[in-house]
Scaffold this active site. Structure first.
Site, PDB file in Angstrom:
ATOM      1  N   GLY A  10      -3.171  12.713  -1.180  1.00  0.00           N
ATOM      2  CA  GLY A  10      -3.999  11.731  -1.894  1.00  0.00           C
ATOM      3  C   GLY A  10      -5.452  11.848  -1.432  1.00  0.00           C
ATOM      4  O   GLY A  10      -5.798  12.674  -0.587  1.00  0.00           O
ATOM      5  N   LEU A  12      -7.489   9.711   0.314  1.00  0.00           N
ATOM      6  CA  LEU A  12      -7.692   9.437   1.739  1.00  0.00           C
ATOM      7  C   LEU A  12      -6.783  10.326   2.586  1.00  0.00           C
ATOM      8  O   LEU A  12      -7.189  10.802   3.655  1.00  0.00           O
ATOM      9  CB  LEU A  12      -7.397   7.953   2.018  1.00  0.00           C
ATOM     10  CG  LEU A  12      -7.426   7.530   3.486  1.00  0.00           C
ATOM     11  CD1 LEU A  12      -8.804   7.778   4.110  1.00  0.00           C
ATOM     12  CD2 LEU A  12      -7.043   6.055   3.626  1.00  0.00           C
ATOM     13  N   ASP A  33       9.745   9.445  -0.912  1.00  0.00           N
ATOM     14  CA  ASP A  33       9.386   8.268  -1.709  1.00  0.00           C
ATOM     15  C   ASP A  33       9.589   7.048  -0.812  1.00  0.00           C
ATOM     16  O   ASP A  33      10.707   6.814  -0.335  1.00  0.00           O
ATOM     17  CB  ASP A  33      10.276   8.184  -2.960  1.00  0.00           C
ATOM     18  CG  ASP A  33       9.748   7.139  -3.933  1.00  0.00           C
ATOM     19  OD1 ASP A  33       9.310   6.058  -3.479  1.00  0.00           O
ATOM     20  OD2 ASP A  33       9.761   7.414  -5.143  1.00  0.00           O
ATOM     21  N   ALA A  57       0.505   4.289  -2.407  1.00  0.00           N
ATOM     22  CA  ALA A  57       0.257   3.031  -3.126  1.00  0.00           C
ATOM     23  C   ALA A  57       0.262   3.263  -4.626  1.00  0.00           C
ATOM     24  O   ALA A  57       0.011   4.363  -5.096  1.00  0.00           O
ATOM     25  CB  ALA A  57      -1.106   2.469  -2.726  1.00  0.00           C
ATOM     26  N   ASP A  99      -9.787  -4.688  -0.341  1.00  0.00           N
ATOM     27  CA  ASP A  99     -10.646  -5.866  -0.536  1.00  0.00           C
ATOM     28  C   ASP A  99     -10.110  -6.762  -1.660  1.00  0.00           C
ATOM     29  O   ASP A  99     -10.501  -7.922  -1.756  1.00  0.00           O
ATOM     30  CB  ASP A  99     -12.079  -5.425  -0.860  1.00  0.00           C
ATOM     31  CG  ASP A  99     -12.171  -4.523  -2.088  1.00  0.00           C
ATOM     32  OD1 ASP A  99     -11.203  -3.771  -2.355  1.00  0.00           O
ATOM     33  OD2 ASP A  99     -13.208  -4.555  -2.780  1.00  0.00           O
ATOM     34  N   TYR A 125      -2.246  -6.128  -8.177  1.00  0.00           N
ATOM     35  CA  TYR A 125      -2.535  -5.160  -7.116  1.00  0.00           C
ATOM     36  C   TYR A 125      -2.787  -5.905  -5.805  1.00  0.00           C
ATOM     37  O   TYR A 125      -2.153  -5.623  -4.776  1.00  0.00           O
ATOM     38  CB  TYR A 125      -3.736  -4.294  -7.511  1.00  0.00           C
ATOM     39  CG  TYR A 125      -4.207  -3.363  -6.415  1.00  0.00           C
ATOM     40  CD1 TYR A 125      -3.323  -2.471  -5.804  1.00  0.00           C
ATOM     41  CD2 TYR A 125      -5.543  -3.370  -5.990  1.00  0.00           C
ATOM     42  CE1 TYR A 125      -3.759  -1.615  -4.799  1.00  0.00           C
ATOM     43  CE2 TYR A 125      -5.978  -2.522  -4.992  1.00  0.00           C
ATOM     44  CZ  TYR A 125      -5.084  -1.641  -4.393  1.00  0.00           C
ATOM     45  OH  TYR A 125      -5.509  -0.802  -3.390  1.00  0.00           O
ATOM     46  N   LYS A 129      -0.392  -5.937  -2.434  1.00  0.00           N
ATOM     47  CA  LYS A 129      -0.924  -5.406  -1.168  1.00  0.00           C
ATOM     48  C   LYS A 129      -0.897  -6.497  -0.094  1.00  0.00           C
ATOM     49  O   LYS A 129      -0.590  -6.225   1.068  1.00  0.00           O
ATOM     50  CB  LYS A 129      -2.357  -4.868  -1.356  1.00  0.00           C
ATOM     51  CG  LYS A 129      -2.467  -3.620  -2.218  1.00  0.00           C
ATOM     52  CD  LYS A 129      -1.770  -2.386  -1.650  1.00  0.00           C
ATOM     53  CE  LYS A 129      -2.568  -1.680  -0.588  1.00  0.00           C
ATOM     54  NZ  LYS A 129      -1.982  -0.336  -0.262  1.00  0.00           N
TER      55      LYS A 129
HETATM   56  N1  NAP Z   1      -8.905   4.149  -4.047  1.00  0.00           N
HETATM   57  C1  NAP Z   1      -9.562   3.078  -3.672  1.00  0.00           C
HETATM   58  O1  NAP Z   1     -10.701   2.815  -4.111  1.00  0.00           O
HETATM   59  C2  NAP Z   1      -8.940   2.134  -2.670  1.00  0.00           C
HETATM   60  C3  NAP Z   1      -9.615   0.955  -2.304  1.00  0.00           C
HETATM   61  C4  NAP Z   1      -9.050   0.100  -1.355  1.00  0.00           C
HETATM   62  C5  NAP Z   1      -7.831   0.425  -0.780  1.00  0.00           C
HETATM   63  N2  NAP Z   1      -7.185   1.555  -1.157  1.00  0.00           N
HETATM   64  C6  NAP Z   1      -5.899   1.867  -0.540  1.00  0.00           C
HETATM   65  O2  NAP Z   1      -6.058   3.069   0.169  1.00  0.00           O
HETATM   66  C7  NAP Z   1      -4.856   3.823   0.148  1.00  0.00           C
HETATM   67  C8  NAP Z   1      -5.154   5.253  -0.250  1.00  0.00           C
HETATM   68  O3  NAP Z   1      -5.767   5.268  -1.543  1.00  0.00           O
HETATM   69  P1  NAP Z   1      -6.149   6.638  -2.242  1.00  0.00           P
HETATM   70  O4  NAP Z   1      -7.319   6.363  -3.108  1.00  0.00           O
HETATM   71  O5  NAP Z   1      -6.194   7.740  -1.251  1.00  0.00           O
HETATM   72  O6  NAP Z   1      -4.855   6.818  -3.185  1.00  0.00           O
HETATM   73  P2  NAP Z   1      -4.268   8.153  -3.845  1.00  0.00           P
HETATM   74  O7  NAP Z   1      -5.274   9.226  -3.872  1.00  0.00           O
HETATM   75  O8  NAP Z   1      -3.615   7.747  -5.129  1.00  0.00           O
HETATM   76  O9  NAP Z   1      -3.139   8.538  -2.792  1.00  0.00           O
HETATM   77  C9  NAP Z   1      -1.952   7.831  -2.692  1.00  0.00           C
HETATM   78  C10 NAP Z   1      -0.856   8.823  -2.420  1.00  0.00           C
HETATM   79  O10 NAP Z   1       0.384   8.120  -2.338  1.00  0.00           O
HETATM   80  C11 NAP Z   1       1.363   8.845  -3.070  1.00  0.00           C
HETATM   81  N3  NAP Z   1       2.408   7.946  -3.525  1.00  0.00           N
HETATM   82  C12 NAP Z   1       2.380   7.097  -4.589  1.00  0.00           C
HETATM   83  N4  NAP Z   1       3.561   6.461  -4.693  1.00  0.00           N
HETATM   84  C13 NAP Z   1       4.331   6.902  -3.668  1.00  0.00           C
HETATM   85  C14 NAP Z   1       5.657   6.618  -3.248  1.00  0.00           C
HETATM   86  N5  NAP Z   1       6.439   5.756  -3.919  1.00  0.00           N
HETATM   87  N6  NAP Z   1       6.128   7.234  -2.150  1.00  0.00           N
HETATM   88  C15 NAP Z   1       5.369   8.129  -1.471  1.00  0.00           C
HETATM   89  N7  NAP Z   1       4.114   8.460  -1.832  1.00  0.00           N
HETATM   90  C16 NAP Z   1       3.614   7.851  -2.924  1.00  0.00           C
HETATM   91  C17 NAP Z   1       0.591   9.465  -4.222  1.00  0.00           C
HETATM   92  O11 NAP Z   1       1.293  10.562  -4.744  1.00  0.00           O
HETATM   93  P3  NAP Z   1       1.328  10.835  -6.329  1.00  0.00           P
HETATM   94  O12 NAP Z   1      -0.101  10.754  -6.792  1.00  0.00           O
HETATM   95  O13 NAP Z   1       1.929  12.188  -6.433  1.00  0.00           O
HETATM   96  O14 NAP Z   1       2.180   9.744  -6.905  1.00  0.00           O
HETATM   97  C18 NAP Z   1      -0.705   9.861  -3.523  1.00  0.00           C
HETATM   98  O15 NAP Z   1      -0.627  11.130  -2.945  1.00  0.00           O
HETATM   99  C19 NAP Z   1      -3.909   3.068  -0.780  1.00  0.00           C
HETATM  100  O16 NAP Z   1      -2.996   2.351   0.012  1.00  0.00           O
HETATM  101  C20 NAP Z   1      -4.780   2.103  -1.539  1.00  0.00           C
HETATM  102  O17 NAP Z   1      -4.103   0.904  -1.870  1.00  0.00           O
HETATM  103  C21 NAP Z   1      -7.712   2.419  -2.081  1.00  0.00           C
END
Ligand code: NAP
Length: 299
Positions: A10, A12, A33, A57, A99, A125, A129
């Site tokens: 992902g 991060l 998963d 997530a 946030d 969401y 969370k």
């Molecule tokens: N993005 C933002 O702006 C933001 C802001 C605040 C907080 N966050 C939090 O930061 C964290 C990382 O965000 P990110 O932007 O890096 O997200 P991301 O790029 O979507 O990465 C999330 C990863 O989790 C995997 N995933 C999804 N469902 C899953 C499951 N059931 N079991 C195992 N893996 C699973 C996804 O794989 P697939 O894509 O293959 O499903 C993806 O590789 C999350 O917890 C998010 O809530 C994000």
């Protein structure tokens, strides 16, 4: 130290894999998963990590409204599966939260939320969370909950782009941009965030920590700054949230601040404008005029 990173490909997750380097064991969604408690325990027993960082997530805010059962299964019960399994083998667990657990109480708020602020999510969401946070607090004796916001970085998620990159690309192609100006946040660079998570884990900091780049802006201001740094002239119109006609409600103000970082001798992050400028340069999105870069927003 062995650090298991769940969601390793992902946005991060990829930066966490880089900062932990040869200490990291990365698991993608194809490998594991988090909804499958038995597989989660099996993975812990196979790798026996010292720490597990769970980035998995469902965070598309509209998708969470449409499919709240899936959002809850991943963001809350799935996160609980990870925390319980980590606890069983004596590993620490870090959960990445948001946030969006804030925003619902006082619409006119304009001072950043610290770790001791009362949560009040406005959408599914944020609800799922916050449920994940609470389950982790009760399932693990050694947990770190990191709330962050508005992520952007060189690595991208499956969608393949970041907000500033999208703004610059659309503006370059001559598209007229309309961006909401009544939602204020603290945008955060994933490389900065990943380094801080590493510092927190290395210092054995546990509990709840807000980690964002310094400062705050609306999405409109974020877009304007990206275009300014990139040297792109474009028409960009500020709009109100209602314009987007989204199903999910969103916080009008969700900037974060941290008391915990300073109290644990972990450096606060640089200003988001500085992080954005470096990101756009590394992404080769800055249009050089006579070799001179444009300045980022004043601090
Ligand atoms: N993005 C933002 O702006 C933001 C802001 C605040 C907080 N966050 C939090 O930061 C964290 C990382 O965000 P990110 O932007 O890096 O997200 P991301 O790029 O979507 O990465 C999330 C990863 O989790 C995997 N995933 C999804 N469902 C899953 C499951 N059931 N079991 C195992 N893996 C699973 C996804 O794989 P697939 O894509 O293959 O499903 C993806 O590789 C999350 O917890 C998010 O809530 C994000």
């Amino acid at each position: 130290m062995t650090v298991m990173i769940i969601g390793a490909n992902g946005q991060l997750g990829q930066d966490l894999m880089s900062v932990f380097d040869d200490e990291a064991v990365g698991l993608t969604h194809d490998d594991l998963d988090v909804r499958d408690a038995v597989s989660v325990i099996a993975a812990m027993q196979a790798y026996r990590p010292d720490w597990v960082i769970n980035t998995a997530a469902v965070h598309n805010v509209e998708e969470c409204e449409r499919n709240s059962a899936l959002a809850y299964a991943v963001n809350a019960s799935g996160a609980c599966n990870v925390a319980r399994a980590a606890n069983e083998i004596g590993a620490g667990v870090a959960y990445i939260s948001t946030d969006y657990v804030f925003g619902g109480a006082v619409r006119s708020r304009r001072n950043p939320f610290r770790e001791d602020a009362t949560t009040h999510p406005l959408n599914m969401y944020g609800v799922t969370k916050r449920a994940g946070e609470r389950m982790i607090m009760t399932s693990s004796n050694r947990h770190l909950i990191v709330r962050t916001a508005g992520l952007f970085g060189l690595a991208t998620s499956r969608k393949g782009w970041t907000f500033p990159e999208l703004m610059v690309t659309k503006a370059r192609s001559g598209e007229q941009l309309r961006v909401v100006n009544d939602q204020v946040l603290s945008p955060t660079n994933t490389a900065d965030l990943a380094r801080t998570i590493r510092d927190l884990i290395q210092n054995e900091v546990t509990g709840l920590v807000h980690v964002t780049n310094e400062g705050e802006c609306s999405w409109y201001e974020f877009a304007c700054e990206a275009l300014k740094i990139a040297g792109v002239r474009a028409t960009i119109e500020p709009v109100q949230t209602e314009y987007a006609r989204d199903r999910a409600r969103r916080p009008s103000y969700s900037a974060l601040d941290s008391l915990t970082l300073g109290n644990n001798e972990v450096d606060r992050l640089r200003h988001w404008g500085e992080a954005l400028e470096q990101y756009l340069r590394e992404k080769d999105l800055v249009f050089h005029v006579g070799g001179t870069a444009r300045k980022a927003v004043p601090r």
